[in-house]
Enzyme design. Sequence first.
Site, PDB file in Angstrom:
ATOM      1  N   ALA A  10       5.162 -19.223 -60.329  1.00  0.00           N
ATOM      2  CA  ALA A  10       4.021 -18.368 -60.661  1.00  0.00           C
ATOM      3  C   ALA A  10       2.970 -19.134 -61.449  1.00  0.00           C
ATOM      4  CB  ALA A  10       4.504 -17.146 -61.447  1.00  0.00           C
ATOM      5  N   ALA A  11       3.315 -19.525 -62.686  1.00  0.00           N
ATOM      6  CA  ALA A  11       2.344 -20.196 -63.547  1.00  0.00           C
ATOM      7  C   ALA A  11       1.881 -21.521 -62.952  1.00  0.00           C
ATOM      8  CB  ALA A  11       2.946 -20.426 -64.935  1.00  0.00           C
ATOM      9  N   ARG A  21     -10.173 -25.527 -58.442  1.00  0.00           N
ATOM     10  CA  ARG A  21     -11.493 -24.890 -58.444  1.00  0.00           C
ATOM     11  C   ARG A  21     -12.362 -25.408 -59.587  1.00  0.00           C
ATOM     12  NH1 ARG A  21      -8.302 -20.360 -57.029  1.00  0.00           N
ATOM     13  NH2 ARG A  21      -8.249 -19.615 -59.191  1.00  0.00           N
ATOM     14  N   SER A  38       5.794 -21.197 -54.963  1.00  0.00           N
ATOM     15  CA  SER A  38       4.864 -20.069 -54.913  1.00  0.00           C
ATOM     16  C   SER A  38       5.473 -18.839 -54.239  1.00  0.00           C
ATOM     17  CB  SER A  38       3.579 -20.480 -54.187  1.00  0.00           C
ATOM     18  OG  SER A  38       2.614 -19.457 -54.258  1.00  0.00           O
ATOM     19  N   CYS A  42       9.723 -11.350 -58.542  1.00  0.00           N
ATOM     20  CA  CYS A  42       9.789  -9.913 -58.818  1.00  0.00           C
ATOM     21  C   CYS A  42      10.138  -9.100 -57.574  1.00  0.00           C
ATOM     22  CB  CYS A  42       8.453  -9.422 -59.379  1.00  0.00           C
ATOM     23  SG  CYS A  42       7.940 -10.250 -60.903  1.00  0.00           S
ATOM     24  N   VAL A  79      11.736 -33.447 -62.405  1.00  0.00           N
ATOM     25  CA  VAL A  79      11.196 -34.279 -63.476  1.00  0.00           C
ATOM     26  C   VAL A  79      12.242 -34.349 -64.580  1.00  0.00           C
ATOM     27  CG1 VAL A  79       9.361 -34.544 -65.179  1.00  0.00           C
ATOM     28  CG2 VAL A  79       8.824 -33.671 -62.898  1.00  0.00           C
ATOM     29  N   ASP A 283       6.958 -18.677 -68.189  1.00  0.00           N
ATOM     30  CA  ASP A 283       8.183 -18.275 -68.869  1.00  0.00           C
ATOM     31  C   ASP A 283       8.734 -19.322 -69.822  1.00  0.00           C
ATOM     32  OD1 ASP A 283       7.877 -16.084 -67.274  1.00  0.00           O
ATOM     33  OD2 ASP A 283       9.649 -16.422 -66.036  1.00  0.00           O
ATOM     34  N   ASN A 305       0.996 -15.742 -64.483  1.00  0.00           N
ATOM     35  CA  ASN A 305      -0.200 -16.013 -63.692  1.00  0.00           C
ATOM     36  C   ASN A 305      -1.437 -16.143 -64.571  1.00  0.00           C
ATOM     37  OD1 ASN A 305      -0.116 -15.847 -60.473  1.00  0.00           O
ATOM     38  ND2 ASN A 305       1.587 -14.649 -61.300  1.00  0.00           N
ATOM     39  N   TYR A 426     -10.972  13.507 -62.703  1.00  0.00           N
ATOM     40  CA  TYR A 426     -10.169  14.720 -62.491  1.00  0.00           C
ATOM     41  C   TYR A 426     -10.478  15.345 -61.141  1.00  0.00           C
ATOM     42  CZ  TYR A 426      -9.220  19.684 -62.243  1.00  0.00           C
ATOM     43  OH  TYR A 426      -8.822  20.920 -61.792  1.00  0.00           O
TER      44      TYR A 426
END
Length: 450
Positions: A10-11, A21, A38, A42, A79, A283, A305, A426
């Site tokens: 995730a991270a 980017r 990736s 969950c 690693v 985590d 994330n 509502y």
Amino acid sequence: MRIIIVGGVAAGAKAAAKARRTGPDHEIILYQDEAEVSYSACGMPYVIGGIIDNRRKIVIRQPEDFGRDGIQVLTRRLVTHIDPEQRQLTVRNRLDDSEERVSYDRLILATGARPMVPEVEGITLEGVLTLRNFADLARFLSLLQTKRPKRAVIVGSGYIGLELAEALHALGIKTTIVEKSPRILPRFDVEMAWHVVEHLVENGVELMLGEGLAKLHGENGRVTTVETDTGTLLAADLAVIAVGVRPNVELAKTAGIALGETGAIAVNSAMETRMPGIYAAGDCCETVNRLNGKPVWMPLGDIANLQGRVAGENAAGGNARFPGVFGTAIFKSFDMGVAMTGLSEQTARESGFDPVSVEMEGSDRARYYPSRRPFFFKLVADRRSGLVLGAQAVGEGAVDKMIDIVATALLGKLTCADLENADLAYSPPFSPVLSPVIVAAGALNNKMSW
């Protein structure tokens, strides 16, 4: 500049995408110990229960997808060592057991967490499983298909354990949860957690609270019985160890990277460790509770994330910040949604607030509208300031909506008076004329004047 990311679920995956980017010309390499990268951990209980019919559906991106963005993803690479002075990593290729030294300019650790596995007799028997990564999921599915278990014991009642109870029940497997604590869901107040206990029992799940795992018995190398620390023997074709996870920090620790109070990697709001140029996300690292300012470790996918995005941007030369968490979380237990945000009444008191609360039963539609669904809702505020501190919602109705409203109120530092006058949508098919959040805020406002 070369940015190396260690870990790609995730991270790590988010950090790689954001770094690309932010720095289109940087060299970005991601090392992943597993064969898959990736994926949504969950989603695994829902694959097991059959709601998701193919485990490949929870894989978000493949290495070649990253490759099209100029990110090199190398799987089955472990690693084993970080040399911060030389800015080098030692990387072992699990395919041929070869090793290489690789230099980096910026490093992001996204090494995640791993299941806690008690050292008890029988823990290595066939049929004793954990559920944390894609390989665990494959073992789970293989065992379910080949052995067709009839009875399961889940040791631990955290989110994964409770979600698995539903998944196994859906497969017709008689399920017992063994929990060492006298209660489940310690982050929730007792009365809210009790609604979940009742719902589990109503759905045929046996709960044994206040009993821990003593040993596992087997025949011919396969588990047959779970023994609790009170001597109770439970027949089991499948035993799931779900007593929690711990941050995977050994790599960081041996490199001299400081850990925080929670035992996870210490980072600042830029997600940078106390070693310049080395970041951590997900985590494996701790963060801060935005309400009481205390360090907290929350191994949740959405937080991973968010942190990965900040770490990736900053490693690539940006200036992003992660402000901490409110502890918003939700999971599903049979027909019931279970959610919370902020502080429970107990935690608020322990944090030095003067909490006042209201608990009520609400519904997600007008009382006369067909198929309205009920839920229990608890709102907590500080008596002195009137500030909203947190909420819990448990039931069949739209508990996610209630909790998201309060989570946004926490972000805006709203008082009960503010929330009582919230302009919420509502219409009878969508809400009572006054949202339960508004009703609870009004009741709390009145209570504070007593």
